[in-house]
Design an enzyme around this catalytic site. Structure first.
Site, mmCIF file in Angstrom:
data_model
loop_
_atom_site.group_PDB
_atom_site.id
_atom_site.type_symbol
_atom_site.label_atom_id
_atom_site.label_comp_id
_atom_site.label_asym_id
_atom_site.label_seq_id
_atom_site.Cartn_x
_atom_site.Cartn_y
_atom_site.Cartn_z
ATOM 1 N N PRO A 93 -27.415 -42.766 -72.819
ATOM 2 C CA PRO A 93 -26.946 -43.242 -71.515
ATOM 3 C C PRO A 93 -26.908 -44.768 -71.479
ATOM 4 O O PRO A 93 -27.903 -45.426 -71.796
ATOM 5 C CB PRO A 93 -28.001 -42.707 -70.536
ATOM 6 C CG PRO A 93 -29.222 -42.452 -71.366
ATOM 7 C CD PRO A 93 -28.735 -42.105 -72.740
ATOM 8 N N SER A 122 -25.074 -42.059 -67.614
ATOM 9 C CA SER A 122 -26.095 -42.772 -66.844
ATOM 10 C C SER A 122 -25.932 -42.561 -65.341
ATOM 11 O O SER A 122 -24.819 -42.488 -64.831
ATOM 12 C CB SER A 122 -26.012 -44.267 -67.155
ATOM 13 O OG SER A 122 -26.816 -45.009 -66.261
ATOM 14 N N GLN A 153 -28.150 -38.444 -67.107
ATOM 15 C CA GLN A 153 -29.390 -39.238 -67.149
ATOM 16 C C GLN A 153 -29.776 -39.642 -65.735
ATOM 17 O O GLN A 153 -28.984 -40.268 -65.021
ATOM 18 C CB GLN A 153 -29.207 -40.488 -68.023
ATOM 19 C CG GLN A 153 -30.452 -41.373 -68.083
ATOM 20 C CD GLN A 153 -30.427 -42.491 -67.064
ATOM 21 O OE1 GLN A 153 -29.365 -43.018 -66.753
ATOM 22 N NE2 GLN A 153 -31.588 -42.847 -66.522
ATOM 23 N N TYR A 155 -32.095 -41.754 -63.129
ATOM 24 C CA TYR A 155 -33.096 -42.737 -62.707
ATOM 25 C C TYR A 155 -33.598 -42.268 -61.360
ATOM 26 O O TYR A 155 -32.791 -42.034 -60.447
ATOM 27 C CB TYR A 155 -32.470 -44.132 -62.557
ATOM 28 C CG TYR A 155 -32.380 -44.926 -63.842
ATOM 29 C CD1 TYR A 155 -33.475 -45.054 -64.693
ATOM 30 C CD2 TYR A 155 -31.204 -45.582 -64.181
ATOM 31 C CE1 TYR A 155 -33.389 -45.799 -65.858
ATOM 32 C CE2 TYR A 155 -31.112 -46.327 -65.354
ATOM 33 C CZ TYR A 155 -32.212 -46.438 -66.176
ATOM 34 O OH TYR A 155 -32.139 -47.175 -67.322
ATOM 35 N N LYS A 249 -36.967 -39.270 -71.413
ATOM 36 C CA LYS A 249 -36.526 -40.375 -72.292
ATOM 37 C C LYS A 249 -37.369 -41.619 -72.042
ATOM 38 O O LYS A 249 -37.587 -42.012 -70.893
ATOM 39 C CB LYS A 249 -35.052 -40.705 -72.014
ATOM 40 C CG LYS A 249 -34.529 -41.939 -72.744
ATOM 41 C CD LYS A 249 -33.034 -42.109 -72.537
ATOM 42 C CE LYS A 249 -32.474 -43.300 -73.287
ATOM 43 N NZ LYS A 249 -32.733 -44.586 -72.635
ATOM 44 N N SER A 271 -38.048 -43.622 -77.600
ATOM 45 C CA SER A 271 -37.152 -44.746 -77.312
ATOM 46 C C SER A 271 -37.932 -45.884 -76.696
ATOM 47 O O SER A 271 -38.828 -45.656 -75.880
ATOM 48 C CB SER A 271 -36.081 -44.273 -76.304
ATOM 49 O OG SER A 271 -35.331 -45.360 -75.788
ATOM 50 N N ASP A 304 -33.779 -42.960 -80.250
ATOM 51 C CA ASP A 304 -32.761 -44.020 -80.214
ATOM 52 C C ASP A 304 -33.427 -45.377 -80.377
ATOM 53 O O ASP A 304 -34.647 -45.512 -80.287
ATOM 54 C CB ASP A 304 -31.866 -43.946 -78.973
ATOM 55 C CG ASP A 304 -32.543 -44.413 -77.690
ATOM 56 O OD1 ASP A 304 -33.551 -45.132 -77.735
ATOM 57 O OD2 ASP A 304 -32.022 -44.050 -76.607
ATOM 58 N N GLY A 306 -31.626 -48.901 -82.426
ATOM 59 C CA GLY A 306 -31.274 -49.490 -83.712
ATOM 60 C C GLY A 306 -30.557 -48.561 -84.669
ATOM 61 O O GLY A 306 -30.315 -48.950 -85.816
ATOM 62 N N ARG A 328 -25.845 -49.340 -77.819
ATOM 63 C CA ARG A 328 -24.891 -50.456 -77.766
ATOM 64 C C ARG A 328 -23.583 -50.231 -78.521
ATOM 65 O O ARG A 328 -22.522 -50.684 -78.062
ATOM 66 C CB ARG A 328 -25.568 -51.735 -78.276
ATOM 67 C CG ARG A 328 -26.701 -52.219 -77.373
ATOM 68 C CD ARG A 328 -27.413 -53.412 -77.970
ATOM 69 N NE ARG A 328 -28.504 -53.904 -77.149
ATOM 70 C CZ ARG A 328 -29.760 -53.450 -77.201
ATOM 71 N NH1 ARG A 328 -30.067 -52.466 -78.033
ATOM 72 N NH2 ARG A 328 -30.686 -53.967 -76.426
HETATM 73 C C1 FNR Z 1 -29.070 -49.087 -71.807
HETATM 74 N N1 FNR Z 1 -29.977 -48.027 -71.814
HETATM 75 C C2 FNR Z 1 -30.040 -47.180 -70.727
HETATM 76 N N2 FNR Z 1 -30.886 -46.114 -70.736
HETATM 77 C C3 FNR Z 1 -30.924 -45.240 -69.699
HETATM 78 O O1 FNR Z 1 -31.689 -44.294 -69.733
HETATM 79 N N3 FNR Z 1 -30.089 -45.433 -68.613
HETATM 80 C C4 FNR Z 1 -29.224 -46.478 -68.537
HETATM 81 O O2 FNR Z 1 -28.494 -46.614 -67.558
HETATM 82 C C5 FNR Z 1 -29.209 -47.405 -69.603
HETATM 83 N N4 FNR Z 1 -28.379 -48.488 -69.569
HETATM 84 C C6 FNR Z 1 -28.278 -49.320 -70.660
HETATM 85 C C7 FNR Z 1 -27.383 -50.378 -70.640
HETATM 86 C C8 FNR Z 1 -27.223 -51.186 -71.748
HETATM 87 C C9 FNR Z 1 -26.227 -52.304 -71.734
HETATM 88 C C10 FNR Z 1 -27.977 -50.919 -72.921
HETATM 89 C C11 FNR Z 1 -27.795 -51.741 -74.170
HETATM 90 C C12 FNR Z 1 -28.895 -49.894 -72.940
HETATM 91 C C13 FNR Z 1 -30.792 -47.739 -73.020
HETATM 92 C C14 FNR Z 1 -30.044 -46.801 -73.963
HETATM 93 O O3 FNR Z 1 -29.946 -45.505 -73.435
HETATM 94 C C15 FNR Z 1 -30.748 -46.684 -75.327
HETATM 95 O O4 FNR Z 1 -32.095 -46.337 -75.125
HETATM 96 C C16 FNR Z 1 -30.680 -47.942 -76.183
HETATM 97 O O5 FNR Z 1 -29.477 -48.641 -75.976
HETATM 98 C C17 FNR Z 1 -30.818 -47.542 -77.641
HETATM 99 O O6 FNR Z 1 -30.801 -48.639 -78.478
HETATM 100 P P1 FNR Z 1 -29.508 -49.175 -79.266
HETATM 101 O O7 FNR Z 1 -28.775 -47.991 -79.878
HETATM 102 O O8 FNR Z 1 -28.669 -49.899 -78.265
HETATM 103 O O9 FNR Z 1 -30.108 -50.075 -80.290
#
Ligand code: FNR
Length: 385
Positions: A93, A122, A153, A155, A249, A271, A304, A306, A328
């Site tokens: 998400p 998300s 997902q 919040y 998560k 994570s 998740d 990296g 990302r």
């Molecule tokens: C996220 N992540 C995230 N997680 C979640 O549970 N709800 C969300 O709305 C968001 N929004 C979000 C925005 C942006 C710009 C980023 C970069 C990340 C976290 C995401 O789900 C995940 O845990 C990480 O991005 C995993 O790491 P990598 O793959 O970006 O290295």
């Protein structure tokens, strides 16, 4: 005279020949995203220690190949919570896809559907969760493919009735699981959203916005952000009220993993939020073996943080994950070439996974275990001869 910032290039309609891996998408994305958005997406919290570690920790793990294995009928198919996934790769998400592309989450969902990749949408999506589910289903139907797995997902909202309303909407729209994120209720976000980008699913809901009390006034403690922050009671409440499988998560410690399972979680995502919440947390891949040992197979684990290559995926699976999520890179690919970019990025990653499996002598996901790790790695008790 100061130079004005470069104008981001529009999404491409063909994939440049120099994009052959996810890191290439990251490099190209810099030219397609406004600098503020790029920074928001790519940065980590604090000094970026955890963000950095998420990547380099994968680099410390080595693999043990196995030659001449019989790879006929090879497959990356994976069963997760009773759902068939074409591979153990899902989209994590990520809020506000319209920061990267005007087509937003619907564009991403179409790409995921085309490749039959699961997507977690998300709460903070920039398009209605119903529209995203409809876009995914329409793409699958158009391509005569089975529908791709779709998870919502959550919040937690300030009022439980609003959290429940989101879960009900997700269920009605056909989402098959709820991923509740527990690691980001208290986090700093100073990113002003550009015009036209909004958290449409929660429009009108009271937010947890952090308001400064001025110098000497309340900072976090004593503010509504903390006073209304969710606790484990909310997980118990959600479990009792959520008819869909529940995935927790944001688990890093074995203690939290066990607590979530006690309260009825059907799966966990190991994570650290991509290094965006607390700097100094260990890399996700480094905590995975300890969480896996504590959980002892009671529920599936996803990971998740990296994950960028096929070898990152086999390492994650070898250390106890059933699947990985990608954060990302989906935004990078979306910015570079919209639907085409996301589909291509997922295709590249799946190709790398298949290549790694072939080199490691694994014809199925089930064959990936600690035996594929070079024995020096502490996560590998068994080793392989
Ligand atoms: C996220 N992540 C995230 N997680 C979640 O549970 N709800 C969300 O709305 C968001 N929004 C979000 C925005 C942006 C710009 C980023 C970069 C990340 C976290 C995401 O789900 C995940 O845990 C990480 O991005 C995993 O790491 P990598 O793959 O970006 O290295």
């Amino acid at each position: 005279m100061t130079a004005s910032p470069p104008v981001p290039r529009p999404p491409l309609t063909a994939i440049p020949a120099d994009i052959t891996c996810l890191a290439d998408y990251e490099r190209h994305a810099a030219g397609h995203l406004p600098e503020a958005s790029r920074h928001h997406v790519d940065s980590g919290t604090g000094e970026g220690l955890t963000l950095h570690d998420n990547r380099v920790a994968f680099g410390r793990i080595r693999l043990a190949p196995r030659a001449l294995a019989d790879l006929r009928q090879g497959s990356t198919r994976t069963l997760l919570l009773g759902q068939l996934h074409e591979s153990p790769i899902l989209l994590a998400p990520v809020a506000f896809h319209r920061l990267a592309h005007s087509g937003g989450e619907c564009e991403t969902a179409r790409a995921a559907a085309a490749l039959q990749v699961g997507m977690a949408v998300s709460t903070l999506s920039s398009q209605p969760l119903e529209d995203i589910a409809a876009a995914s289903r329409a793409a699958s139907a158009e391509l005569h493919r089975a529908p791709a797995p779709l998870w919502f997902q959550l919040y937690f909202q300030r009022d439980r009735e609003h959290s429940l309303a989101l879960v009900r909407r997700a269920q009605a729209a056909g989402y098959q699981a709820v991923v509740v994120t527990v690691d980001a209720s208290v986090k700093r976000s100073g990113f002003p959203l550009p015009q036209g980008v909004e958290a449409v699913n929660v429009r009108g809901y009271p937010s947890f916005e952090q308001r400064s009390g001025g110098l000497g006034g309340p900072i976090l403690f004593g503010t509504p952000l903390i006073e209304g922050a969710p606790t484990w009671d909310d997980i118990a409440w959600l479990r009792a009220n959520c008819p869909l499988p529940l995935i927790v998560k944001g688990v890093v410690s074995p203690r939290d993993a066990l607590r979530a399972i006690e309260l009825g979680a059907d799966a966990l995502v190991v994570s650290n939020h991509g290094g965006r919440v607390l700097d100094g947390l260990p890399a996700a891949i480094d905590v995975l073996p300890r969480v896996a040992a504590a959980v002892a197979g009671r529920v599936p684990l996803l990971l998740d943080g990296g994950v960028r290559t096929g070898t990152d995926i086999v390492k994650s699976l070898a250390l106890g994950a059933s699947a990985v999520m990608i954060g990302r890179p989906q935004v990078h690919a979306l910015a570079v070439a919209g639907l085409l970019g996301v589909a291509h990025a997922l295709h590249l990653l799946r190709g790398e996974l298949e290549l790694a499996m072939a080199q490691l002598g694994c014809a199925s996901i089930g064959e990936i275990d600690a035996g594929i790790l070079w024995p020096a790695h502490p996560g590998n008790e068994a080793g392989r001869n």
